[in-house]
Design a protein around this motif. Structure first.
Motif, PDB file in Angstrom:
ATOM      1  N   GLN A 207       0.830  -1.196   0.000  1.00  0.00           N
ATOM      2  CA  GLN A 207       0.000   0.000   0.000  1.00  0.00           C
ATOM      3  C   GLN A 207       0.869   1.252   0.000  1.00  0.00           C
ATOM      4  OE1 GLN A 207      -2.968   0.095   3.059  1.00  0.00           O
ATOM      5  NE2 GLN A 207      -4.048  -1.695   2.292  1.00  0.00           N
ATOM      6  N   LEU A 208       0.435   2.224  -0.782  1.00  0.00           N
ATOM      7  CA  LEU A 208       1.115   3.515  -0.847  1.00  0.00           C
ATOM      8  C   LEU A 208       0.041   4.599  -0.785  1.00  0.00           C
ATOM      9  CD1 LEU A 208       3.687   5.267  -1.445  1.00  0.00           C
ATOM     10  CD2 LEU A 208       3.075   5.071  -3.873  1.00  0.00           C
ATOM     11  N   ASP A 209       0.161   5.490   0.185  1.00  0.00           N
ATOM     12  CA  ASP A 209      -0.778   6.599   0.332  1.00  0.00           C
ATOM     13  C   ASP A 209      -0.011   7.904   0.199  1.00  0.00           C
ATOM     14  OD1 ASP A 209      -3.550   5.421   1.391  1.00  0.00           O
ATOM     15  OD2 ASP A 209      -1.910   4.254   2.281  1.00  0.00           O
ATOM     16  N   VAL A 210      -0.438   8.728  -0.735  1.00  0.00           N
ATOM     17  CA  VAL A 210       0.254   9.991  -1.011  1.00  0.00           C
ATOM     18  C   VAL A 210      -0.750  11.129  -0.936  1.00  0.00           C
ATOM     19  CG1 VAL A 210       1.517  11.316  -2.756  1.00  0.00           C
ATOM     20  CG2 VAL A 210       1.991   8.877  -2.456  1.00  0.00           C
ATOM     21  N   GLU A 211      -0.426  12.149  -0.162  1.00  0.00           N
ATOM     22  CA  GLU A 211      -1.301  13.326  -0.097  1.00  0.00           C
ATOM     23  C   GLU A 211      -1.138  14.154  -1.362  1.00  0.00           C
ATOM     24  OE1 GLU A 211      -0.978  17.279   2.366  1.00  0.00           O
ATOM     25  OE2 GLU A 211      -2.015  15.771   3.609  1.00  0.00           O
ATOM     26  N   CYS A 212      -2.253  14.457  -2.000  1.00  0.00           N
ATOM     27  CA  CYS A 212      -2.257  15.234  -3.236  1.00  0.00           C
ATOM     28  C   CYS A 212      -3.124  16.470  -3.043  1.00  0.00           C
ATOM     29  CB  CYS A 212      -2.822  14.405  -4.392  1.00  0.00           C
ATOM     30  SG  CYS A 212      -1.894  12.909  -4.767  1.00  0.00           S
ATOM     31  N   SER A 213      -2.868  17.489  -3.847  1.00  0.00           N
ATOM     32  CA  SER A 213      -3.684  18.695  -3.730  1.00  0.00           C
ATOM     33  C   SER A 213      -3.695  19.461  -5.042  1.00  0.00           C
ATOM     34  CB  SER A 213      -3.164  19.602  -2.608  1.00  0.00           C
ATOM     35  OG  SER A 213      -1.903  20.147  -2.942  1.00  0.00           O
ATOM     36  N   ILE A 214      -4.730  20.269  -5.208  1.00  0.00           N
ATOM     37  CA  ILE A 214      -4.818  21.241  -6.289  1.00  0.00           C
ATOM     38  C   ILE A 214      -5.372  22.529  -5.703  1.00  0.00           C
ATOM     39  CG2 ILE A 214      -5.158  19.505  -8.098  1.00  0.00           C
ATOM     40  CD1 ILE A 214      -8.129  20.249  -8.117  1.00  0.00           C
ATOM     41  N   PRO A 215      -5.078  23.670  -6.307  1.00  0.00           N
ATOM     42  CA  PRO A 215      -5.715  24.908  -5.842  1.00  0.00           C
ATOM     43  C   PRO A 215      -7.230  24.800  -5.976  1.00  0.00           C
ATOM     44  CG  PRO A 215      -3.846  25.387  -7.276  1.00  0.00           C
ATOM     45  CD  PRO A 215      -4.100  23.909  -7.383  1.00  0.00           C
ATOM     46  N   ALA A 216      -7.936  25.296  -4.978  1.00  0.00           N
ATOM     47  CA  ALA A 216      -9.395  25.190  -4.984  1.00  0.00           C
ATOM     48  C   ALA A 216     -10.012  25.870  -6.195  1.00  0.00           C
ATOM     49  CB  ALA A 216      -9.965  25.778  -3.692  1.00  0.00           C
ATOM     50  N   ALA A 255     -16.675  19.783  -1.194  1.00  0.00           N
ATOM     51  CA  ALA A 255     -16.451  20.607  -0.003  1.00  0.00           C
ATOM     52  C   ALA A 255     -15.688  19.878   1.110  1.00  0.00           C
ATOM     53  CB  ALA A 255     -17.784  21.136   0.515  1.00  0.00           C
ATOM     54  N   PRO A 256     -15.931  18.584   1.354  1.00  0.00           N
ATOM     55  CA  PRO A 256     -15.180  17.912   2.436  1.00  0.00           C
ATOM     56  C   PRO A 256     -13.670  17.867   2.203  1.00  0.00           C
ATOM     57  CG  PRO A 256     -17.139  16.648   1.851  1.00  0.00           C
ATOM     58  CD  PRO A 256     -16.990  17.709   0.809  1.00  0.00           C
ATOM     59  N   PHE A 257     -13.243  18.070   0.974  1.00  0.00           N
ATOM     60  CA  PHE A 257     -11.809  17.998   0.670  1.00  0.00           C
ATOM     61  C   PHE A 257     -11.134  19.377   0.655  1.00  0.00           C
ATOM     62  CE2 PHE A 257     -13.895  14.403  -1.434  1.00  0.00           C
ATOM     63  CZ  PHE A 257     -13.169  13.336  -0.929  1.00  0.00           C
ATOM     64  N   GLN A 259      -9.466  22.571   1.981  1.00  0.00           N
ATOM     65  CA  GLN A 259      -8.733  23.067   3.153  1.00  0.00           C
ATOM     66  C   GLN A 259      -8.142  24.421   2.788  1.00  0.00           C
ATOM     67  OE1 GLN A 259      -5.900  20.218   4.706  1.00  0.00           O
ATOM     68  NE2 GLN A 259      -7.302  18.483   4.461  1.00  0.00           N
ATOM     69  N   GLY A 260      -8.831  25.477   3.177  1.00  0.00           N
ATOM     70  CA  GLY A 260      -8.372  26.815   2.833  1.00  0.00           C
ATOM     71  C   GLY A 260      -8.441  27.042   1.338  1.00  0.00           C
ATOM     72  N   ASP A 261      -7.298  27.356   0.742  1.00  0.00           N
ATOM     73  CA  ASP A 261      -7.239  27.642  -0.692  1.00  0.00           C
ATOM     74  C   ASP A 261      -6.952  26.407  -1.528  1.00  0.00           C
ATOM     75  OD1 ASP A 261      -7.723  30.346  -0.265  1.00  0.00           O
ATOM     76  OD2 ASP A 261      -5.587  30.829  -0.080  1.00  0.00           O
ATOM     77  N   ASN A 262      -6.890  25.240  -0.904  1.00  0.00           N
ATOM     78  CA  ASN A 262      -6.526  24.026  -1.625  1.00  0.00           C
ATOM     79  C   ASN A 262      -7.555  22.924  -1.429  1.00  0.00           C
ATOM     80  OD1 ASN A 262      -3.853  24.746  -2.723  1.00  0.00           O
ATOM     81  ND2 ASN A 262      -3.272  24.909  -0.566  1.00  0.00           N
ATOM     82  N   VAL A 263      -7.587  22.039  -2.407  1.00  0.00           N
ATOM     83  CA  VAL A 263      -8.355  20.795  -2.303  1.00  0.00           C
ATOM     84  C   VAL A 263      -7.334  19.694  -2.043  1.00  0.00           C
ATOM     85  CG1 VAL A 263      -9.886  19.206  -3.498  1.00  0.00           C
ATOM     86  CG2 VAL A 263     -10.083  21.666  -3.909  1.00  0.00           C
ATOM     87  N   VAL A 264      -7.491  19.000  -0.917  1.00  0.00           N
ATOM     88  CA  VAL A 264      -6.485  18.033  -0.471  1.00  0.00           C
ATOM     89  C   VAL A 264      -7.145  16.660  -0.331  1.00  0.00           C
ATOM     90  CG1 VAL A 264      -4.800  17.477   1.312  1.00  0.00           C
ATOM     91  CG2 VAL A 264      -5.289  19.876   0.769  1.00  0.00           C
ATOM     92  N   PHE A 265      -6.475  15.639  -0.847  1.00  0.00           N
ATOM     93  CA  PHE A 265      -7.029  14.289  -0.753  1.00  0.00           C
ATOM     94  C   PHE A 265      -5.907  13.266  -0.677  1.00  0.00           C
ATOM     95  CE2 PHE A 265      -6.292  14.935  -5.238  1.00  0.00           C
ATOM     96  CZ  PHE A 265      -5.907  13.694  -5.732  1.00  0.00           C
ATOM     97  N   ASN A 266      -6.266  12.074  -0.229  1.00  0.00           N
ATOM     98  CA  ASN A 266      -5.322  10.960  -0.176  1.00  0.00           C
ATOM     99  C   ASN A 266      -5.460  10.098  -1.423  1.00  0.00           C
ATOM    100  OD1 ASN A 266      -3.461   9.011   1.170  1.00  0.00           O
ATOM    101  ND2 ASN A 266      -5.257   7.690   1.041  1.00  0.00           N
ATOM    102  N   ALA A 267      -4.359   9.876  -2.109  1.00  0.00           N
ATOM    103  CA  ALA A 267      -4.332   8.955  -3.241  1.00  0.00           C
ATOM    104  C   ALA A 267      -3.943   7.583  -2.708  1.00  0.00           C
ATOM    105  CB  ALA A 267      -3.333   9.421  -4.290  1.00  0.00           C
ATOM    106  N   ALA A 268      -4.906   6.675  -2.667  1.00  0.00           N
ATOM    107  CA  ALA A 268      -4.693   5.331  -2.135  1.00  0.00           C
ATOM    108  C   ALA A 268      -4.268   4.410  -3.272  1.00  0.00           C
ATOM    109  CB  ALA A 268      -5.967   4.816  -1.463  1.00  0.00           C
ATOM    110  N   CYS A 269      -3.028   3.980  -3.253  1.00  0.00           N
ATOM    111  CA  CYS A 269      -2.426   3.291  -4.402  1.00  0.00           C
ATOM    112  C   CYS A 269      -1.733   2.005  -3.976  1.00  0.00           C
ATOM    113  CB  CYS A 269      -1.398   4.215  -5.073  1.00  0.00           C
ATOM    114  SG  CYS A 269      -2.052   5.810  -5.571  1.00  0.00           S
TER     115      CYS A 269
END
Length: 275
Positions: A207-216, A255-257, A259-269
């Motif tokens: 399992q590899l989990d990486v935090e990813c984000s894009i500007p909101a 909306a749940p993702f 965080q401030g000015d960014n959209v943050v999520f976990n990439a489950a790989c």
């Protein structure tokens, strides 16, 4: 009668390929956390191939780490994405061999590579056993594979949010059960069997989990371009007001993702290694 779904070649040389070209900078930023996973460490003299290289971000990172005896190449079925990758390499002053081809069928030079890597590029083969056997023959004795693939939809709620919300509003292209696609490698035992049948050894799938984000503020671009919802929005005959309403409804569901000015999520790989 139902229409015949597009082939992988048609998809990635048509709407999907065009969308990824348009979203290149967004995707590079979103998946930046995977670069070090696949590019480090690298032998400066290694000959490396990136399978499903897309617009070339990983190839550029690997090439920058190689010495004068090293070589990096990329292969992808998408001509539009390879065109962008070649231009990026020229602009960066990097000598990278990019090839438009299906890695399942392409006649790679036998025993010419030290390492094969892939970031989300190996889940789209029509015959994955044949594809991985073909890639194995391109490696020298002792050569290695390191590929990243998505785990299942339940592990990746960010990646399925748009579809869940848009399903009552749009006619979405169906995900082919058991066929090529984003979550085709969700079952680790299935992947292990594919690699074993293709002749690989020392198979490790972790399992590899990486935090990813894009500007909101780029979320509407992400939704309108990528995945089944982006494909459906481009194809649907909608009044502008309806298109805007649907897009906003889908964007609001993320909306749940936010965080401030960014959209943050976990990439489950899965991190898939073999020799």
């Amino acid at each position: 009668m139902p229409s015949t779904p597009p082939t992988q070649h048609d998809l990635w040389n048509g709407p999907a390929g065009d969308a990824w070209v348009q979203a290149q900078s967004l995707l590079d930023g979103m998946f930046a956390g995977f670069v070090s996973v696949l590019a480090d460490p690298v032998d400066p003299a290694a000959h490396v191939l990136d399978v499903g290289c897309g617009t070339g971000a990983l190839c550029l990172a690997i090439a920058s780490r190689l010495g004068p005896d090293g070589r990096c190449g990329g292969v992808d079925i998408s001509a539009p994405m390879i065109d962008v990758a070649r231009e990026r390499a020229r602009s960066a002053g990097q000598s990278i061999d990019f090839t438009v081809a299906d890695a399942e069928q392409h006649a790679f030079a036998p025993a010419s590579l030290d390492r094969i890597v892939s970031r989300f590029g190996v889940m789209f083969f029509n015959d994955p056993v044949q594809a991985f056997a073909n890639l194995r023959r391109a490696l020298r004795s002792g050569g290695s594979l390191h590929a990243i693939a998505w785990r299942g939809p339940a592990d990746n709620p960010f990646m399925t949010t748009a579809e869940r919300v848009a399903a009552p509003l749009l006619t979405l292209p169906a995900r082919a059960e058991g066929g090529p696609g984003q979550f085709a490698f969700a079952d680790a035992d299935k992947v292990r069997g594919i690699l074993k049948d293709a002749g690989w050894k020392d198979i490790q799938i972790t399992q590899l989990d990486v935090e990813c984000s894009i500007p909101a503020d780029q979320l509407p671009t992400y939704v309108s371009l990528l995945g089944p919802v982006g494909q459906a929005l481009r194809a649907a005959d909608l009044a502008p007001a309806d298109r805007t309403r649907i897009l906003q409804t889908v964007v609001d569901a993320f909306a749940p993702f936010v965080q401030g000015d960014n959209v943050v999520f976990n990439a489950a790989c899965w991190s898939i290694r073999a020799v």
